[in-house]
Write a protein that holds these residues in place. Structure first.
Motif, PDB file in Angstrom:
ATOM      1  N   UNK A 270     -14.086   1.486   6.304  1.00  0.00           N
ATOM      2  CA  UNK A 270     -14.763   0.575   7.234  1.00  0.00           C
ATOM      3  C   UNK A 270     -13.868   0.241   8.421  1.00  0.00           C
ATOM      4  N   UNK A 271     -12.596  -0.030   8.157  1.00  0.00           N
ATOM      5  CA  UNK A 271     -11.676  -0.348   9.251  1.00  0.00           C
ATOM      6  C   UNK A 271     -11.595   0.800  10.246  1.00  0.00           C
ATOM      7  N   UNK A 272     -11.436   1.999   9.726  1.00  0.00           N
ATOM      8  CA  UNK A 272     -11.306   3.164  10.593  1.00  0.00           C
ATOM      9  C   UNK A 272     -12.575   3.403  11.398  1.00  0.00           C
ATOM     10  N   UNK A 273     -13.714   3.254  10.754  1.00  0.00           N
ATOM     11  CA  UNK A 273     -15.005   3.470  11.410  1.00  0.00           C
ATOM     12  C   UNK A 273     -15.198   2.510  12.576  1.00  0.00           C
ATOM     13  N   UNK A 274     -14.572   1.347  12.491  1.00  0.00           N
ATOM     14  CA  UNK A 274     -14.724   0.333  13.539  1.00  0.00           C
ATOM     15  C   UNK A 274     -13.548   0.295  14.511  1.00  0.00           C
ATOM     16  N   UNK A 275     -12.734   1.341  14.493  1.00  0.00           N
ATOM     17  CA  UNK A 275     -11.692   1.475  15.501  1.00  0.00           C
ATOM     18  C   UNK A 275     -10.386   0.793  15.183  1.00  0.00           C
ATOM     19  N   UNK A 276     -10.221   0.322  13.947  1.00  0.00           N
ATOM     20  CA  UNK A 276      -8.988  -0.352  13.546  1.00  0.00           C
ATOM     21  C   UNK A 276      -8.041   0.605  12.826  1.00  0.00           C
ATOM     22  N   UNK A 277      -6.753   0.349  12.965  1.00  0.00           N
ATOM     23  CA  UNK A 277      -5.763   1.014  12.125  1.00  0.00           C
ATOM     24  C   UNK A 277      -5.862   0.405  10.736  1.00  0.00           C
ATOM     25  N   UNK A 278      -6.078   1.243   9.736  1.00  0.00           N
ATOM     26  CA  UNK A 278      -6.164   0.792   8.351  1.00  0.00           C
ATOM     27  C   UNK A 278      -4.791   0.891   7.702  1.00  0.00           C
ATOM     28  N   UNK A 279      -4.347  -0.195   7.084  1.00  0.00           N
ATOM     29  CA  UNK A 279      -3.067  -0.225   6.380  1.00  0.00           C
ATOM     30  C   UNK A 279      -3.331  -0.685   4.947  1.00  0.00           C
ATOM     31  N   UNK A 280      -3.155   0.228   4.007  1.00  0.00           N
ATOM     32  CA  UNK A 280      -3.419  -0.069   2.604  1.00  0.00           C
ATOM     33  C   UNK A 280      -2.113  -0.049   1.823  1.00  0.00           C
ATOM     34  N   UNK A 281      -1.840  -1.141   1.147  1.00  0.00           N
ATOM     35  CA  UNK A 281      -0.656  -1.214   0.282  1.00  0.00           C
ATOM     36  C   UNK A 281      -0.996  -0.551  -1.051  1.00  0.00           C
ATOM     37  N   UNK A 282      -0.266   0.518  -1.383  1.00  0.00           N
ATOM     38  CA  UNK A 282      -0.480   1.202  -2.652  1.00  0.00           C
ATOM     39  C   UNK A 282       0.828   1.189  -3.446  1.00  0.00           C
ATOM     40  N   UNK A 283       0.742   1.607  -4.715  1.00  0.00           N
ATOM     41  CA  UNK A 283       1.923   1.577  -5.571  1.00  0.00           C
ATOM     42  C   UNK A 283       1.906   2.775  -6.510  1.00  0.00           C
ATOM     43  N   UNK A 284       3.064   3.078  -7.072  1.00  0.00           N
ATOM     44  CA  UNK A 284       3.178   4.210  -7.979  1.00  0.00           C
ATOM     45  C   UNK A 284       2.561   3.888  -9.335  1.00  0.00           C
ATOM     46  N   UNK A 285       2.718   2.668  -9.823  1.00  0.00           N
ATOM     47  CA  UNK A 285       2.232   2.276 -11.146  1.00  0.00           C
ATOM     48  C   UNK A 285       0.706   2.272 -11.165  1.00  0.00           C
ATOM     49  N   UNK A 286       0.105   3.187 -11.952  1.00  0.00           N
ATOM     50  CA  UNK A 286      -1.346   3.310 -12.006  1.00  0.00           C
ATOM     51  C   UNK A 286      -1.972   2.514 -13.151  1.00  0.00           C
ATOM     52  N   UNK A 287      -1.160   1.734 -13.837  1.00  0.00           N
ATOM     53  CA  UNK A 287      -1.671   0.963 -14.974  1.00  0.00           C
ATOM     54  C   UNK A 287      -2.811   0.037 -14.543  1.00  0.00           C
ATOM     55  N   UNK A 288      -3.913   0.071 -15.294  1.00  0.00           N
ATOM     56  CA  UNK A 288      -4.994  -0.885 -15.061  1.00  0.00           C
ATOM     57  C   UNK A 288      -4.741  -2.092 -15.949  1.00  0.00           C
ATOM     58  N   UNK A 289      -4.014  -3.042 -15.402  1.00  0.00           N
ATOM     59  CA  UNK A 289      -3.500  -4.140 -16.220  1.00  0.00           C
ATOM     60  C   UNK A 289      -4.620  -4.980 -16.842  1.00  0.00           C
ATOM     61  N   UNK A 290      -5.720  -5.170 -16.105  1.00  0.00           N
ATOM     62  CA  UNK A 290      -6.781  -6.024 -16.643  1.00  0.00           C
ATOM     63  C   UNK A 290      -7.565  -5.351 -17.756  1.00  0.00           C
TER      64      UNK A 290
END
Length: 250
Positions: free
Chosen positions: A216-236
């Protein structure tokens, strides 16, 4: 400051050349990148043969391996000087949602973070991008801000830049990963000898692409910045799986 620049499009790709030139104006830069296009290599290491690193005419180091190989070599002894940060890109094409699971660009940044270095993956959202300088400007702004305002050690920034002139960028958005519909069907064909061959189909369009997502951000002309991580554990889900085991494994 000493930056490592890498990519998955290969050391001769226009994106890495533009990015390196821009970053060299503010920092020392070393480039270690694949000797050919390795898009879609994901987080793969070459373990079945030795790797070769070659100094090229423009001062880059070309490696006959994956983007992850390049970062691993650079940080683990290939370069004489200690590195401070890893910048992967500028990738030709976006890395949105599910793409991060396949992307060599994102994997290179993940390897940098895994080996203890702040890392950023930056992509320009077009198959044949025109505005690499825009993405380079974004990289410099983010890098400068990251140095003065460090983020927690487990964060990797996945950055997607609209393929627009800098003055038409609407701004910056902190986003989450959306996800795509399933990929298009494979493309079946035959080689010149009549043997059956297959091409992987095009990625699906955005399915979860509403407000707050990188799509959505990209489609509307914004730079998208997503914080990701190596740990793929689904803690919940840990307690849920524990209960499932207790109920079903008696």
């Amino acid at each position: 400051m000493h930056l490592l620049v890498t990519n998955d499009d290969g050391y001769q790709a226009p994106g890495i050349i533009v990015l390196t030139k821009a970053l060299a104006s503010i920092s020392e830069v070393s480039v270690v990148a694949p000797n050919r296009n390795r898009s879609g290599a994901s987080h793969s290491l070459t373990l079945d043969r030795p790797l070769r690193a070659t100094q090229t005419d423009n001062g880059f180091v070309s490696v006959d391996g994956t983007p992850t190989d390049c970062v691993h070599l650079a940080i683990s002894g290939l370069l004489e000087r200690e590195l401070d940060m890893v910048i992967a890109g500028i990738n030709a094409g976006s890395n949105l949602g599910d793409d991060v699971l396949y992307s060599g660009t994102v994997a290179a940044a993940m390897e940098g973070r895994f080996l203890g270095k702040p890392s950023v993956a930056i992509s320009l959202a077009a198959h044949q991008p025109k505005y690499y300088p825009t993405a380079a400007q974004v990289a410099i702004k983010l890098l400068t801000h990251l140095v003065s305002h460090p983020l927690p050690n487990d964060i990797i920034l996945n950055v997607n830049v609209p393929d627009l002139p800098a003055e038409r960028i609407a701004g910056y958005r902190s986003t989450r990963l959306g996800f795509r519909h399933k990929a298009e069907p494979i493309i079946k064909s035959r080689d010149p000898r009549g043997h059956r061959i297959y091409w992987v189909g095009a990625p699906g369009k955005g399915q979860d692409a509403g407000p707050g997502t990188d799509f959505h951000a990209l489609e509307n002309g914004y730079v998208s910045i997503t914080a990701i991580q190596v740990d793929l554990t689904r803690f919940n889900a840990i307690d849920m799986v524990a209960q499932w085991l207790q109920d079903s494994m008696q």
